[in-house]
Design an enzyme around this catalytic site. Structure first.
Site, mmCIF file in Angstrom:
data_model
loop_
_atom_site.group_PDB
_atom_site.id
_atom_site.type_symbol
_atom_site.label_atom_id
_atom_site.label_comp_id
_atom_site.label_asym_id
_atom_site.label_seq_id
_atom_site.Cartn_x
_atom_site.Cartn_y
_atom_site.Cartn_z
ATOM 1 N N LYS A 1 0.855 -1.189 0.000
ATOM 2 C CA LYS A 1 0.000 0.000 0.000
ATOM 3 C C LYS A 1 0.889 1.237 0.000
ATOM 4 O O LYS A 1 1.600 1.515 0.959
ATOM 5 C CB LYS A 1 -0.916 0.003 1.224
ATOM 6 C CG LYS A 1 -1.956 1.122 1.204
ATOM 7 C CD LYS A 1 -2.952 0.965 2.348
ATOM 8 C CE LYS A 1 -4.038 2.024 2.285
ATOM 9 N NZ LYS A 1 -5.020 1.876 3.390
ATOM 10 N N ASP B 1 -15.871 1.465 7.205
ATOM 11 C CA ASP B 1 -16.057 1.450 5.744
ATOM 12 C C ASP B 1 -16.338 0.019 5.273
ATOM 13 O O ASP B 1 -15.665 -0.509 4.387
ATOM 14 C CB ASP B 1 -14.817 2.025 5.047
ATOM 15 C CG ASP B 1 -15.086 2.357 3.579
ATOM 16 O OD1 ASP B 1 -16.266 2.440 3.193
ATOM 17 O OD2 ASP B 1 -14.118 2.533 2.823
#
Length: 723
Positions: free
Chosen positions: A434, A532
């Site tokens: 990431k 989320d």
């Protein structure tokens, strides 16, 4: 006659010159300060104590300010007669002081309330959209702004549940801000309270709303227990705002055209720039010139040779129009503005030796500098603290090689704060790296610290594991286990998936996801709200095991807390409507989002998708309506048996429970996980029973076939004891 014409022409030239001198002198004779504020042309001052006002002191009436010799500073005729703090010809701005809207409460209710409005009149003035922010301060404060014609409306919500010291910037807790639109001449600011400060009035009796210049505004100077002036009629300005102005509301092309040459406001040695906000133009001095570009004489050449600090010269300086030259002394060479170098070339060996020496020194400097940068990044990214976490520390070189220098072919996806790339380590292990976007470094570091703090303590089979970190880069990198089968979103919406061909697989994925979320809510220490939950953040590995991922929006719940006031973030369609209204994130917010995922698994539709007619439809409302009308089979995206249909009805009722508009009426994730586990066990039991019946039937058939086959064999070929 010719002589007479020459005399007339000479007289005309003298009159024009005298007129220019008179105009210049009249402008020079005008007062240019009021109190401690400089008032440069094209602005002027109308001193109310003067008996006669010189109209040439300002370019026109719009630029004439009111100055009372007993008051400090000058004031605008327009804009509620507000005091001026600063005027900038270079930036085309006026900084003024303005008032605030407020409402105050005590135990009995509302005690004081004031909504604020401001109008800038017909002049070439607009509120700056790049400098001003609508700001609200309070623990139960709703601030809204509109213009006079109600052509737009915007605002923000400031909430908090306890007394605290505000930070330098508006973090969303106790203070919030939102942008001002372009070309705004009027603004009405309205302030409201949702619960009339019932829970916070003791430490936050009043809420405030006002415009503020983001360059000078400092929230830490405010207190939640502040109160406004008791007498509104004698109120004093409380914050600075910025007004942008243009000299004329025309384009540069028209202003410089032949038909408008006499009306062009820029003087000599200037250039024109057009402002979208002011819908007009401003004047600026050309490079190498200084002065007031609006004066008739314009800007004057800068003598750079007299300002050695600002305009360096290592040799002989010579001023030119708009620039300067610098000649190195005899025996030296180079650009004197940058520096002069002097050396004597003796032999080629000397030159080669010098070049080699410089190259070696440069290489050593680069190596040392790169090492220093990596060490600095390691410390800035929290390396001293994070190296004690039970994760591996990767080097920048290792991850660059693993991802083929982050080649496009390795790209897996993108989120709000970073992109994810597939990588292969030297030992053949596949990883997902990431890499943060090039955003605000403070914001990235905050998200990184939060995500690593959450993921490093999570250990669950259905949660994506973090394998390591890289802190040598400017922005830190996270290394996760690589999940090879993509996301649940892709399997539902983007390809014909073999994983979701039957109801049993969909039920298993839902149950495993619920177990992961229940772990985060109930067993993690401290508890974690994911924030989320969506099908794109539910991954499936090579063994078809479900993995919950992406904790960039997650929050840790401290002991004694059950919710957290946060900046609203997430994915439209999955967001808890109660969270959208209050800005308070709770565990029940995850429950609602998970309910949306359950509906996706049943219907195969996105939360907000196009209907067959091409219009936008809300699949959640459609699902609930179908459930009420007992039309559930019509919206399913799979073929099921009667037994499976009974299980799906229970599954759908559970989804309906999760989607309750009130959080207190939703189940906990523990209840959801337990219900899905029971439903899955029931499904496995029914499947095993059906499989047993089919097997028994097949065995009966096989036995019959064996008997027939044996009867056809010659028994003499097989001894009895072998049969």
């Amino acid at each position: 006659m010719a002589k007479y014409m020459q005399i007339m022409g000479l007289s005309l030239v003298i009159m024009v010159c005298l007129l220019d001198v008179t105009t210049a002198n009249s402008a020079d004779d005008c007062p240019n300060t009021c109190g401690n504020v400089d008032v440069p042309y094209p602005f002027g001052i109308n001193d109310i104590s003067a008996t006669v006002v010189n109209p040439t002191c300002a370019m026109n009436n719009f630029f004439m300010f009111l100055c009372n010799s007993t008051e400090d500073p000058p004031r605008l005729y327009y804009g509620n007669n507000l005091p001026i703090r600063d005027i900038s010809v270079e930036e085309g701005t006026i900084t003024i002081s303005t008032y605030e809207a407020f409402d105050c409460y005590n135990e009995s209710g509302l005690t004081n309330h004031y909504n604020y409005w401001m109008r800038l009149g017909k002049g070439p003035f607009r509120l700056s959209d790049t400098r001003n922010k609508l700001t609200a301060v309070g623990c139960d404060t709703f601030a809204f702004m509109t213009d006079a014609g109600l052509t737009f409306g915007s605002g923000c919500i400031s909430l908090c549940s306890e007394n605290k010291t505000l930070e330098d910037y508006c973090s969303g807790i106790g203070c919030c801000q939102t942008a001002v639109p372009r070309s705004l001449k009027t603004i009405n600011i309205t302030i409201l309270s949702a619960s009339k400060h019932k829970e916070v009035w003791q430490f936050n009796p009043c809420g405030f709303a006002f415009l503020a210049d983001e360059r000078t505004f400092n929230a830490s100077k405010l207190r939640l227990d502040d109160r406004p002036y008791s007498d509104v009629s004698k109120k004093h300005p409380t914050s600075d705002i910025v007004i942008e102005w243009v000299v004329k509301e025309e384009t540069c092309e028209y202003a410089q055209s032949i038909s408008n040459r006499d009306g062009y406001a820029c003087g000599n040695n200037t250039y024109c720039t057009y402002s979208q906000n002011g819908m007009g133009y401003r004047c600026s001095c050309l490079q190498g010139f200084t002065g007031n570009p609006y004066r008739p004489q314009g800007c004057q050449d800068i003598d750079e040779c007299k300002e050695a600090v600002k305009y360096p010269c290592d040799g002989t300086c010579k001023n030119t129009v708009g620039n300067y030259t610098c000649q190195c002394p005899l025996g030296m060479r180079g650009d004197g503005k940058i520096g002069c170098q002097g050396f004597r070339i003796t032999t080629i060996a000397t030159i080669v030796g010098a070049v080699m020496f410089v190259m070696i020194i440069s290489l050593l400097i680069v190596i040392i500098w790169r090492k220093w940068v990596k060490e600095k990044n390691f410390l800035v990214n929290g390396g001293l603290l994070l190296k004690h976490q039970r994760v591996r520390m990767f080097t920048e070189k290792e991850l660059t090689k693993a991802t083929k220098n982050y080649h496009r072919s390795q790209f897996l996806g993108e989120g709000g704060f970073g992109s994810v790339y597939k990588g292969t380590l030297a030992d053949g292990t596949h990883v997902a790296v990431k890499k943060p976007k090039d955003l605000d470094k403070t914001q990235i570091n905050h998200e990184f610290q939060k995500e690593i703090g959450i993921v490093s303590q999570v250990n669950h089979v259905n949660v994506v594991k973090i394998l390591g970190l890289c802190l040598e880069t400017k922005l830190p990198l996270l290394v996760y286990e690589y999940i090879s089968n993509g996301s649940l979103f892709q399997h539902i919406h983007q390809r014909r998936s073999n994983i979701l061909t039957n109801w049993k697989s969909r039920l298993r994925i839902a149950a495993e996801t619920a177990l992961a979320l229940d772990y985060l809510h109930s067993l993690a220490n401290p508890p974690i709200i994911h924030g989320d939950v969506k099908s794109a953040n539910i991954l499936i590995d090579e063994n078809y095991t479900t993995k919950v991922s992406d904790f960039g929006a997650s929050v840790l719940i401290s002991p004694g807390q059950s919710d957290m006031a946060t900046k609203i973030q997430g994915t439209f369609g999955y967001l808890d409507p109660e969270y959208l209204m209050t800005g308070v994130l709770t565990e029940k917010s995850d429950v609602y989002s998970f309910g949306v995922v359950l509906v996706e698994l049943l219907t195969g539709k996105k939360p907000n998708c196009n209907s067959t007619s091409g219009t936008k439809s809300n699949i959640i409302q459609y699902f609930l309506s179908s459930l009420e009308r007992n039309n559930l089979p019509e919206i399913l995206c799979m073929v099921v048996t009667e037994d499976e249909m009974e299980e799906i009805k229970v599954f759908a009722e559970l989804a309906k429970w999760c989607l309750n508009s009130s959080g207190v009426n939703r189940p906990s994730m523990k209840e959801v996980a337990e219900d899905l586990s029971r439903l899955r066990k029931l499904n496995q039991s029914v499947w095993a029973q059906q499989n047993s019946l089919e097997t028994e039937h097949l065995l009966d058939d096989k036995s019959h076939c064996d008997t027939i086959s044996m009867s056809t064999f010659d028994m003499d070929l097989y001894p009895v004891d072998t049969l």
